[in-house]
Design a protein around this motif. Structure first.
Motif, short mmCIF file in Angstrom:
data_model
loop_
_atom_site.label_atom_id
_atom_site.label_comp_id
_atom_site.label_asym_id
_atom_site.label_seq_id
_atom_site.Cartn_x
_atom_site.Cartn_y
_atom_site.Cartn_z
N LEU A 117 0.83 -1.21 0.00
CA LEU A 117 0.00 0.00 0.00
C LEU A 117 0.87 1.26 0.00
O LEU A 117 0.54 2.25 -0.69
N TRP B 201 2.29 1.58 -3.50
CA TRP B 201 1.23 2.03 -4.43
C TRP B 201 0.94 3.51 -4.24
O TRP B 201 0.88 4.28 -5.20
N GLY B 202 0.75 3.93 -2.99
CA GLY B 202 0.45 5.34 -2.72
C GLY B 202 1.58 6.26 -3.15
O GLY B 202 1.37 7.30 -3.77
N GLN C 82 1.71 6.49 -6.92
CA GLN C 82 0.71 7.42 -7.46
C GLN C 82 1.16 8.86 -7.30
O GLN C 82 1.02 9.67 -8.21
N ARG C 83 1.70 9.19 -6.12
CA ARG C 83 2.21 10.55 -5.89
C ARG C 83 3.41 10.85 -6.78
O ARG C 83 3.56 11.96 -7.27
#
Length: 191
Positions: free
Chosen positions: A114, A117-118, A121-122
């Motif tokens: 997670l 993934w986060g 994305q950023r």
């Protein structure tokens, strides 16, 4: 024959991953040295000629601290350097111990996925939109997210190897994964 092949592949993967972890740890160490040099230079310039480095804290906070922390995580896990409560570990039956450790590593892997993934994305957003901090030197933010993604991704790979090793140990009833040394062997004095 197949078990030996799988074990040899796992050892080979672990060694390759360890090489990558050592390289990341070297970058982390360079970042730590850079922090010390920048802080020393900043303090020297501040007190001797009243002209501090205006960009030092942004550089340290945005890039160097992130590199020190996230790039050191995988190698630290590989060498069992993270905090662990292992005082009762040897009292738990072998199969149950490995089942519990495998479950813990599986949950940790999910948390780290997670985070990857986060941060990914950023990273994508920051890179595509050329995001920069609002400071005298407008440092790009995507580099910090890249450091998080790289360090956390390697940590995910190490955790996955631990998940596999602990569940395999739980199934076959013998240790096939590297275990941390008992507290007395790790330099902790007995009371």
């Amino acid at each position: 024959m197949e078990r030996r092949s799988n074990a040899a592949e796992t050892v080979g993967i672990s060694r390759a991953l360890a090489s990558l972890e050592v390289a990341l740890m070297a970058v982390s160490a360079v970042a730590m040295a850079a922090i010390m040099l920048v802080v020393t230079l900043d303090a020297t310039l501040r007190y001797i000629i009243s002209s501090p480095l205006t960009w030092s804290y942004d550089l340290i906070g945005l890039y160097l601290m992130v590199a020190v922390f996230f790039l050191a995580l995988p190698d630290t896990l590989n060498h069992h350097g993270h905090i662990a409560v292992d005082i009762f570990q040897r009292l738990i039956p072998l199969r149950l111990r490995h089942l519990l450790l495998g479950t813990g590593y599986a949950l940790s892997t999910w948390v780290m996925v997670l985070i990857v993934w986060g941060a990914g994305q950023r990273l994508k957003t920051a890179f595509l939109q050329d995001e920069r901090i609002a400071a005298l030197v407008p440092w790009p933010t995507w580099i910090a997210y890249l450091l998080v993604v790289v360090g956390s991704s390697v940590l995910v790979m190490r955790c996955l190897l631990r998940v596999y090793g602990h569940f395999a140990s739980a199934i076959i009833g013998r240790e096939v994964v590297d275990m941390p040394p008992p507290p007395t062997e790790a330099g902790v004095e007995e009371i």
